[in-house]
Design an enzyme around this catalytic site. Sequence first.
Site, mmCIF file in Angstrom:
data_model
loop_
_atom_site.group_PDB
_atom_site.id
_atom_site.type_symbol
_atom_site.label_atom_id
_atom_site.label_comp_id
_atom_site.label_asym_id
_atom_site.label_seq_id
_atom_site.Cartn_x
_atom_site.Cartn_y
_atom_site.Cartn_z
ATOM 1 N N ASP A 169 60.566 32.979 9.054
ATOM 2 C CA ASP A 169 59.937 33.597 8.200
ATOM 3 C C ASP A 169 58.362 33.159 7.755
ATOM 4 O O ASP A 169 58.036 32.621 6.811
ATOM 5 C CB ASP A 169 60.427 33.504 6.623
ATOM 6 C CG ASP A 169 61.991 33.775 6.777
ATOM 7 O OD1 ASP A 169 62.285 34.845 7.323
ATOM 8 O OD2 ASP A 169 62.955 32.997 6.240
ATOM 9 N N GLU A 190 62.782 44.605 3.647
ATOM 10 C CA GLU A 190 62.532 43.426 3.107
ATOM 11 C C GLU A 190 61.373 42.869 3.883
ATOM 12 O O GLU A 190 60.666 43.565 4.498
ATOM 13 C CB GLU A 190 63.717 42.446 3.337
ATOM 14 C CG GLU A 190 63.997 41.987 4.832
ATOM 15 C CD GLU A 190 65.194 40.920 4.780
ATOM 16 O OE1 GLU A 190 65.873 40.809 3.915
ATOM 17 O OE2 GLU A 190 65.332 40.688 5.885
#
Length: 301
Positions: free
Chosen positions: A20, A185
């Site tokens: 991420d 997302e």
Amino acid sequence: MNKNNRLPQNPFITHMYTADPSARVFNDTLYVYPSHDPDDADWFDMVDWHVYSTTDLINWIDHGVALDIKDVKWAKKYAWAPDCIQANGKYYFYFPTDQFHIGVAVSDTSTGPFVDPLGKPLISMDTNGVVCNRDFIDPGVFIDDDGQAYLYMGQLVVNTIKLNKDMISYDGIVHLLEGTDDFFEASWMHKHKGNYYFSYVGTSGEIKYCMSDNPLGPFEYKGVILEKMNSGTNHHSITEYKGQWYMFYHNSDLYYRNHPELEEKFGWGHEGSPHPFRRSICFDKLYYNEDGTIQQVIPTK
């Protein structure tokens, strides 16, 4: 970049598992704010966030733990995908916890340590105006040319707030973005030549994007920037550094490199797949077409 214009080997952080990546440029240095997968992970049980920096995209410094979830008194678990921005002479670190809350922490330096100034979440799934029936995660922060800051977050529906000047509060209104085809997302907003680009992970597993002339939309879907990764999950950021644009993302190449005895299976849904939980961050160059659309990024090893 090095003289032959060749990118270093991906993944570029190899002494630990990371995922991420939010890439930011502060004071001519490129920083990456990732999540941190444990070496023995069998779920997304991350507990802290590190910060990495570089000035040449080859040599990276690990600045250690910038924030640990145990130092966030209202949070219980899941130190998932964060982001960070510079404003007011300080650095503001936005992070999700418990699949339910988005917090903010502040530091005088880009590498932390970051401290929670509120003692409570900035916004949560049950906050008035929020629309989210899955995980309330993945904050992405953006400051426009006029100084207005926005925070994007959520799953399945893009929830957006306009942050106040203090960067740790907002005006109480939650905006829901329109035109984000297949959004799942990993919200990320950037601006290039007057266009606003909202990029994200689709339910398809690919990194997709849409464009608008307003940071609150409505947006028009444009296409895929990055294919599915062997990590099952996909998560990215986009930034410019020294005149070149880059996409940062993660995959599971390092895990398979460390475990050559395992058969590589592609992410979620494969019987016997050994994991989707130990990931590593990568980056590649990103290019725009003349009409402002983005060319698909080709991952390099």
